[in-house]
Design an enzyme around this catalytic site. Sequence first.
Site, mmCIF file in Angstrom:
data_model
loop_
_atom_site.group_PDB
_atom_site.id
_atom_site.type_symbol
_atom_site.label_atom_id
_atom_site.label_comp_id
_atom_site.label_asym_id
_atom_site.label_seq_id
_atom_site.Cartn_x
_atom_site.Cartn_y
_atom_site.Cartn_z
ATOM 1 N N GLY A 1 0.835 -1.338 -0.098
ATOM 2 C CA GLY A 1 0.017 0.030 -0.007
ATOM 3 C C GLY A 1 0.856 1.179 0.101
ATOM 4 O O GLY A 1 2.253 1.289 -0.454
ATOM 5 N N ALA A 2 0.170 2.575 0.448
ATOM 6 C CA ALA A 2 0.914 3.654 0.349
ATOM 7 C C ALA A 2 1.373 4.167 -1.123
ATOM 8 O O ALA A 2 2.561 4.192 -1.566
ATOM 9 C CB ALA A 2 2.083 3.854 1.350
ATOM 10 N N HIS B 1 2.305 4.653 -4.859
ATOM 11 C CA HIS B 1 3.028 5.656 -5.656
ATOM 12 C C HIS B 1 3.092 5.451 -6.979
ATOM 13 O O HIS B 1 2.622 4.201 -7.620
ATOM 14 C CB HIS B 1 4.226 6.465 -5.057
ATOM 15 C CG HIS B 1 5.309 5.061 -4.999
ATOM 16 N ND1 HIS B 1 5.763 4.516 -5.803
ATOM 17 C CD2 HIS B 1 5.778 4.531 -3.675
ATOM 18 C CE1 HIS B 1 6.755 3.547 -5.397
ATOM 19 N NE2 HIS B 1 6.650 3.574 -4.105
ATOM 20 N N ALA B 2 3.627 6.458 -7.914
ATOM 21 C CA ALA B 2 3.803 6.360 -9.219
ATOM 22 C C ALA B 2 4.489 4.913 -9.658
ATOM 23 O O ALA B 2 4.290 4.218 -10.637
ATOM 24 C CB ALA B 2 4.231 7.307 -10.237
ATOM 25 N N GLY B 3 5.488 4.642 -8.765
ATOM 26 C CA GLY B 3 6.029 3.233 -8.900
ATOM 27 C C GLY B 3 5.255 2.248 -8.980
ATOM 28 O O GLY B 3 5.361 1.232 -9.974
ATOM 29 N N HIS B 4 4.155 2.166 -8.226
ATOM 30 C CA HIS B 4 3.539 0.918 -7.834
ATOM 31 C C HIS B 4 2.505 0.721 -9.338
ATOM 32 O O HIS B 4 2.319 -0.060 -9.638
ATOM 33 C CB HIS B 4 2.729 0.894 -6.727
ATOM 34 C CG HIS B 4 3.393 0.967 -5.320
ATOM 35 N ND1 HIS B 4 3.267 1.916 -4.539
ATOM 36 C CD2 HIS B 4 3.911 -0.155 -4.931
ATOM 37 C CE1 HIS B 4 4.198 1.617 -3.277
ATOM 38 N NE2 HIS B 4 4.412 0.289 -3.656
ATOM 39 N N GLN C 1 15.263 -8.366 -3.372
ATOM 40 C CA GLN C 1 13.881 -9.000 -3.262
ATOM 41 C C GLN C 1 13.452 -9.980 -4.554
ATOM 42 O O GLN C 1 12.985 -10.688 -4.435
ATOM 43 C CB GLN C 1 13.076 -7.907 -2.668
ATOM 44 C CG GLN C 1 11.547 -8.606 -3.021
ATOM 45 C CD GLN C 1 10.393 -7.607 -2.485
ATOM 46 O OE1 GLN C 1 10.416 -7.325 -1.143
ATOM 47 N NE2 GLN C 1 9.819 -6.633 -3.079
ATOM 48 N N SER D 1 9.498 5.737 -3.160
ATOM 49 C CA SER D 1 9.349 4.753 -2.183
ATOM 50 C C SER D 1 8.391 4.951 -1.231
ATOM 51 O O SER D 1 8.226 6.223 -0.956
ATOM 52 C CB SER D 1 10.586 4.617 -1.488
ATOM 53 O OG SER D 1 10.543 3.885 -0.490
HETATM 54 O O1 PAF Z 1 8.105 -5.020 -1.927
HETATM 55 C C1 PAF Z 1 6.926 -5.077 -1.164
HETATM 56 O O2 PAF Z 1 6.080 -4.158 -1.075
HETATM 57 C C2 PAF Z 1 6.814 -6.353 -0.231
HETATM 58 O O3 PAF Z 1 8.115 -6.651 0.156
HETATM 59 C C3 PAF Z 1 5.945 -7.419 -0.676
HETATM 60 C C4 PAF Z 1 6.759 -7.939 -2.383
HETATM 61 C C5 PAF Z 1 4.733 -6.893 -1.138
HETATM 62 C C6 PAF Z 1 5.694 -8.520 0.225
HETATM 63 O O4 PAF Z 1 5.195 -8.024 1.250
#
Ligand code: PAF
Length: 286
Positions: A39-40, A42-45, A161, A193
């Site tokens: 959540g939270a 931003h444009a990256g998501h 990750q 971020s």
């Molecule tokens: O990158 C994230 O936001 C988190 O590490 C993820 C992949 C959603 C796992 O909780």
Amino acid sequence: MPETATLPLPVARSVADLRRTVQAWRAAGLRIGFVPTMGALHAGHLSLVEMAGARADRVVVSIFVNPTQFGPNEDFTKYPRQESSDAARLAAFGVDLLYAPQVEEMYPAGASTVVSVGKVTDRLEGVYRPGHFDGVATVVAKLLNQVQPHVAVFGEKDYQQLLVVRRLVADLDIDTDIVPGPTVREADGLAMSSRNAYLSDDDRAVAASLPSVLNFVATQLRTGAEAGPLLEAGRNRLLKAGFAEVQYLDLADATTLAPIEKADRPARLLVAARLGNTRLIDNVAV
Ligand code: PAF
């Protein structure tokens, strides 16, 4: 329990509800794309959501602030939670389903299985955030198993990750394509971020030196220069700019994350540095 009735897109709060929807889509021959988030947004998501949408007929986004990937002194309780504004943005991007379970749904009483990925977790974030990748790997394995997407998009901003997820999917034979999403940056280069919201105005100004130092070092490394002195110079520049601590600035093999002395193969330059109580990470391809 958050309100669902007022959200502008369908929401699943339980594994059972989620499965009902995604199984119907699969039965209809539709391709499912997935973007896991905390959540939270931003444009990256949102760029990851667009990438998923370009590769699938239906897009599921999860919002779950996963307690198991935060250390005891980390920001789990203060991590920003803003479900209704996130839902509005996801609806505007045409997301078909928001999956937003509570902690008790993801980790019911008695849950005791931990997924632990070896080797690629040994260095960098693995050193400074012990247990973090076990939490990430466990929740990602659960989410992929719950959503069963054909494709899932993970940001390169969290490069280690991304490698952990790739390893996990290969090792556990999970039938999902993992697609990397390029880092989206602010106008001054700072990687987007959710944690940037913690920065004071002064710290925000200092934070812009993180991508500029990364780019400075990466440019030299691309000429074939030795990493050691450049990394040392980069660390000093960050401290001089106002960072309180540089936890690592490292050149690593892009696939294994083993440290390397020269960019004589696909490589990644990765950094973690602290500004006050905020820890920022970033990386670039070399
Ligand atoms: O990158 C994230 O936001 C988190 O590490 C993820 C992949 C959603 C796992 O909780």
